[in-house]
Design a protein around this motif. Structure first.
Motif, PDB file in Angstrom:
ATOM      1  N   SER A  19      -3.249  10.500   0.540  1.00 48.88           N
ATOM      2  CA  SER A  19      -2.157   9.515   0.279  1.00 48.88           C
ATOM      3  C   SER A  19      -1.660   8.892   1.594  1.00 48.88           C
ATOM      4  O   SER A  19      -2.202   9.563   2.610  1.00 48.88           O
ATOM      5  CB  SER A  19      -1.049  10.452  -0.412  1.00 48.88           C
ATOM      6  OG  SER A  19      -0.597  11.377   0.684  1.00 48.88           O
ATOM      7  N   GLY A  20      -0.815   7.980   1.627  1.00 45.42           N
ATOM      8  CA  GLY A  20      -0.601   7.311   2.619  1.00 45.42           C
ATOM      9  C   GLY A  20       0.831   6.600   2.420  1.00 45.42           C
ATOM     10  O   GLY A  20       1.476   6.681   1.242  1.00 45.42           O
ATOM     11  N   LYS A 155       5.768  -0.530  -6.481  1.00 41.47           N
ATOM     12  CA  LYS A 155       4.691   0.608  -5.724  1.00 41.47           C
ATOM     13  C   LYS A 155       3.941   1.243  -6.636  1.00 41.47           C
ATOM     14  O   LYS A 155       3.500   2.230  -6.528  1.00 41.47           O
ATOM     15  CB  LYS A 155       5.892   1.592  -5.353  1.00 41.47           C
ATOM     16  CG  LYS A 155       6.950   1.142  -4.391  1.00 41.47           C
ATOM     17  CD  LYS A 155       7.844   2.381  -3.820  1.00 41.47           C
ATOM     18  CE  LYS A 155       8.627   2.135  -2.674  1.00 41.47           C
ATOM     19  NZ  LYS A 155       9.530   3.020  -2.250  1.00 41.47           N
ATOM     20  N   GLN A 156       3.453   0.246  -7.644  1.00 41.02           N
ATOM     21  CA  GLN A 156       2.433   0.820  -8.301  1.00 41.02           C
ATOM     22  C   GLN A 156       1.331  -0.385  -8.947  1.00 41.02           C
ATOM     23  O   GLN A 156       1.654  -1.488  -8.699  1.00 41.02           O
ATOM     24  CB  GLN A 156       2.967   1.426  -9.792  1.00 41.02           C
ATOM     25  CG  GLN A 156       3.716   0.550 -10.672  1.00 41.02           C
ATOM     26  CD  GLN A 156       4.482   1.006 -11.819  1.00 41.02           C
ATOM     27  OE1 GLN A 156       4.861   2.206 -11.893  1.00 41.02           O
ATOM     28  NE2 GLN A 156       4.674   0.224 -13.116  1.00 41.02           N
ATOM     29  N   ILE A 157       0.077   0.038  -9.230  1.00 45.87           N
ATOM     30  CA  ILE A 157      -0.718  -0.878 -10.028  1.00 45.87           C
ATOM     31  C   ILE A 157      -0.903  -0.733 -11.479  1.00 45.87           C
ATOM     32  O   ILE A 157      -0.686   0.456 -11.935  1.00 45.87           O
ATOM     33  CB  ILE A 157      -2.179  -0.615  -9.339  1.00 45.87           C
ATOM     34  CG1 ILE A 157      -2.188  -0.875  -7.899  1.00 45.87           C
ATOM     35  CG2 ILE A 157      -3.226  -1.444  -9.927  1.00 45.87           C
ATOM     36  CD1 ILE A 157      -3.302  -0.641  -6.841  1.00 45.87           C
ATOM     37  N   VAL A 221      -0.889   3.232 -12.074  1.00 44.49           N
ATOM     38  CA  VAL A 221      -1.316   4.250 -10.995  1.00 44.49           C
ATOM     39  C   VAL A 221      -0.322   3.924  -9.921  1.00 44.49           C
ATOM     40  O   VAL A 221      -0.197   3.020  -9.042  1.00 44.49           O
ATOM     41  CB  VAL A 221      -2.619   4.006 -10.505  1.00 44.49           C
ATOM     42  CG1 VAL A 221      -3.024   4.851  -9.461  1.00 44.49           C
ATOM     43  CG2 VAL A 221      -3.588   4.064 -11.625  1.00 44.49           C
ATOM     44  N   PRO A 222       0.498   5.169  -9.216  1.00 44.61           N
ATOM     45  CA  PRO A 222       1.189   5.045  -8.040  1.00 44.61           C
ATOM     46  C   PRO A 222       0.515   4.604  -7.073  1.00 44.61           C
ATOM     47  O   PRO A 222      -0.380   5.144  -6.692  1.00 44.61           O
ATOM     48  CB  PRO A 222       2.000   6.430  -8.176  1.00 44.61           C
ATOM     49  CG  PRO A 222       1.932   6.764  -9.332  1.00 44.61           C
ATOM     50  CD  PRO A 222       0.612   6.508 -10.070  1.00 44.61           C
ATOM     51  N   LEU A 223       0.824   3.809  -6.200  1.00 43.15           N
ATOM     52  CA  LEU A 223       0.327   3.445  -5.057  1.00 43.15           C
ATOM     53  C   LEU A 223       0.045   4.485  -3.984  1.00 43.15           C
ATOM     54  O   LEU A 223      -1.076   4.523  -2.902  1.00 43.15           O
ATOM     55  CB  LEU A 223       0.894   2.328  -4.126  1.00 43.15           C
ATOM     56  CG  LEU A 223       0.685   0.992  -4.497  1.00 43.15           C
ATOM     57  CD1 LEU A 223       1.574  -0.305  -4.086  1.00 43.15           C
ATOM     58  CD2 LEU A 223      -0.651   0.482  -4.676  1.00 43.15           C
ATOM     59  N   GLY A 230      -5.649   1.805   6.826  1.00 47.07           N
ATOM     60  CA  GLY A 230      -6.619   1.085   6.783  1.00 47.07           C
ATOM     61  C   GLY A 230      -6.821   0.525   5.111  1.00 47.07           C
ATOM     62  O   GLY A 230      -7.711  -0.314   5.100  1.00 47.07           O
ATOM     63  N   VAL A 231      -6.493   0.949   4.245  1.00 48.31           N
ATOM     64  CA  VAL A 231      -6.697   0.493   2.771  1.00 48.31           C
ATOM     65  C   VAL A 231      -5.964  -0.577   2.576  1.00 48.31           C
ATOM     66  O   VAL A 231      -4.537  -0.661   2.744  1.00 48.31           O
ATOM     67  CB  VAL A 231      -6.273   1.797   1.896  1.00 48.31           C
ATOM     68  CG1 VAL A 231      -6.148   1.227   0.407  1.00 48.31           C
ATOM     69  CG2 VAL A 231      -7.079   3.096   1.939  1.00 48.31           C
TER      70      VAL A 231
END
Length: 258
Positions: A19-20, A155-157, A221-223, A230-231
């Protein structure tokens, strides 16, 4: 390089997810649809310790510019003992490469190896072979036949998989990968010592989203489950079979996170 020298690979799929954090100001109110209906998913199994791999790494960079192709680098770890520990490698990718080999019924596990649409393997530096494999795999009407979309909001996809277009296609696993689009690495030892090599569309995390059963389905999907330093991209794919027995790719989508 072949896998004849590699032993005792780790085949357990880790349940831990990196996670980040992404800047809130960079993601609020952004809604960005993914590219529609790609014709191929191209997975490159590569290694920083493989002298044959840099030409294949460049090819993935070129393929990543084609919006009809989802190209991903999956660095493996079984050459780490040769003098340079791959800084991007993940034992899960080594396990995935071997799972493909078991499904094909061969012993072909090597670097650089490309797997096209989950079914055909090609030497990763053979661009003509990759293009031929794409053409051959899409002759199967089920391959890449399922429309998949992604959108980024807050904050989600959001991930959506449409109904099956083919009666024979009724099940698949839905996975999401976090992607680093460009990662330059200076290699200090091993076969590529002294070189700086750029790796393209490097998979940095993977997460199972759910199971698709031929009907329209949606997930969020929560980010925070995907992002790390780097993502800057994400790939969703629907694949027949399972993690241990991966089959043909049924559909996929890519979106930028920035």
């Amino acid at each position: 390089m072949t896998d004849m020298m590699a032993t005792n690979l780790i085949s357990r799929w880790s349940g831990a997810f990196w996670s980040g954090a992404l800047s809130v100001c960079a993601i609020i109110a952004i809604v960005r649809p993914a590219h529609a209906d790609p014709r191929a998913v191209v997975e490159l199994f590569t290694s920083q310790g493989c002298s044959s791999c840099p030409p294949a790494d460049k090819i993935i960079g070129e393929l990543s510019k084609d919006p009809s192709i989802i190209a991903m680098s999956m660095p493996i770890d079984y050459w780490d003992y040769l003098g340079w520990k791959d800084t991007l490698a993940d034992s899960r990718f080594s396990a995935r490469q071997r799972a493909y080999s078991r499904m094909r019924g061969d012993r072909e596990v090597y670097t650089p190896q490309v797997v096209v649409n989950g079914s055909t393997h090609v030497i990763g530096s053979d661009l003509a072979g990759i293009e031929s494999a794409i053409g051959n795999t899409v002759k199967n009407e089920s391959v890449m036949s399922v429309p998949v979309t992604m959108s980024l909001a807050g904050k989600q996809i959001s991930v959506s998989v449409a109904a099956s277009r083919e009666p024979a296609v009724s099940h698949g696993e839905v996975w999401i990968c976090s992607i680093a689009k460009s990662v330059p690495i200076s290699i200090g030892r091993g076969e590529n010592r002294g070189q700086q090599i750029t790796y393209h569309n490097v998979v940095r995390n993977v997460l199972k989203v759910g199971d698709w059963n031929g009907r329209p389905e949606s997930w969020t999907v929560p980010l925070e489950n995907l992002t790390r330093d780097g993502v800057d991209g994400a790939v969703v794919y629907v694949q027949d079979g399972s993690r241990e027995r991966p089959g043909p790719m049924l559909g996929a989508a890519y979106t930028s996170l920035h």
